[in-house]
Motif scaffolding. Structure first.
Motif: not given
Length: 310
Positions: A304-310
């Protein structure tokens, strides 16, 4: 409040720390109320620096004037300070003379005979590790500093110091929040070509600290980035705040507690350094000390903070 023995020391410390960089203009009653709120919440670890406040040692002196701790009261706190930044330059100075002079000034300002921990504040490009080692040896043998660490240092910079310094470096204070988390985010997307998040910018400092029993102290836990405002309640982070609010309702705590819990949930056993001078926010944040976020909840906040999780 969750506590643990700080590796490399015999200090039992809480995983939430009260930073005192903004108390210069507070009255005695305001400072005492702030410290009382922290203690009531289980926070007995106080973070200072020689450059905090107006002039050198301003906030340290303001703290001492307001609290006037007896020797027995002093023993109830873990007091940490920092040295190495020269504001008037600005530049950095890890020379023997500057480190020793700064510690002596901090002790006088704080009205104490010793610091529990001394951190080197930001890296000095002109550092001579032998000078640092000599300062640490003299301060340690004189009983003026009980443990040592660094702030904002990379693994290579720490290794350079460790080659000469005989004492363990027990802490590394680094900026970390849900939104500002490159030291965590890079590893999640390791080996992903063309993705900015996958670029190693800090030498893998989090894993390095874990491997060497160096406690990470997370500063600016509510800041969106480098001093560009908080993410809590910000329209820039609508999805994140919605997820924080959902978890705050689930656990029956304020939003600040969820922001703290995201950091304390990490198995690196980090400390969170609070910078607020509002007693109510200190109490609210402290509630995040041992909230048991699940993996889906932790990663949900991360995404939700905008980080990518593959």
């Amino acid at each position: 409040m969750k506590t643990f023995t700080l590796p490399g020391t015999d200090l039992v410390v809480p995983n939430v720390v009260l930073g005192l960089m903004r108390i210069q203009d507070k009255t005695d009653d305001e400072v005492r109320t702030l410290i009382s709120a922290a203690r009531d919440a289980g926070i007995t670890f106080l973070d200072h620096a020689d450059i905090y406040g107006t002039g050198v040692h301003g906030c340290e002196r303001r703290f001492a004037e307001a609290l006037r701790l007896t020797s027995s009261e002093r023993e109830q706190f873990v007091i940490q300070s920092k040295a190495g930044i020269v504001k008037d330059g600005p530049y950095f100075d890890f020379s023997y003379e500057h480190i020793v002079e700064t510690v002596n000034g901090s002790l006088e300002a704080l009205g104490t005979d010793y610091l529990d921990i001394l951190l080197l504040h930001r890296p000095d490009a002109l550092v001579e590790p032998e000078e640092v080692a000599r300062a640490f040896d003299d301060l340690s043998s004189a009983g003026k500093v009980r443990a040592f660490g660094v702030s904002n240092h990379t693994p290579g910079q720490i290794e350079l110091l460790r080659r000469s310094v005989s004492q363990p470096l027990v802490a590394n204070q680094l900026q970390l929040s849900i939104t500002h988390s490159p030291l965590v985010a890079q590893g999640v997307t390791a080996n992903m070509e063309g993705l900015d998040q996958s670029i190693v910018r800090d030498g893998g400092v989090l894993d390095y600290c874990r491997l060497h029993d160096i406690t990470v102290q997370a500063w600016s836990p509510f800041q969106a980035g480098l001093f560009d405002g908080p993410f809590l309640g910000s329209d820039r982070f609508g999805e994140l705040n919605a997820e924080i609010d959902r978890l705050a309702e689930k656990y029956g705590v304020p939003a600040e507690a969820i922001a703290v819990a995201w950091i304390t949930r990490h198995p690196a056993q980090m400390q969170v350094v609070l910078g607020t001078t509002t007693p109510e926010r200190v109490a609210a944040a402290a509630l995040g000390s041992d909230i048991p976020l699940t993996r889906p909840e932790w990663y949900g906040l991360f995404r939700a903070a905008g980080h990518r999780v593959p």
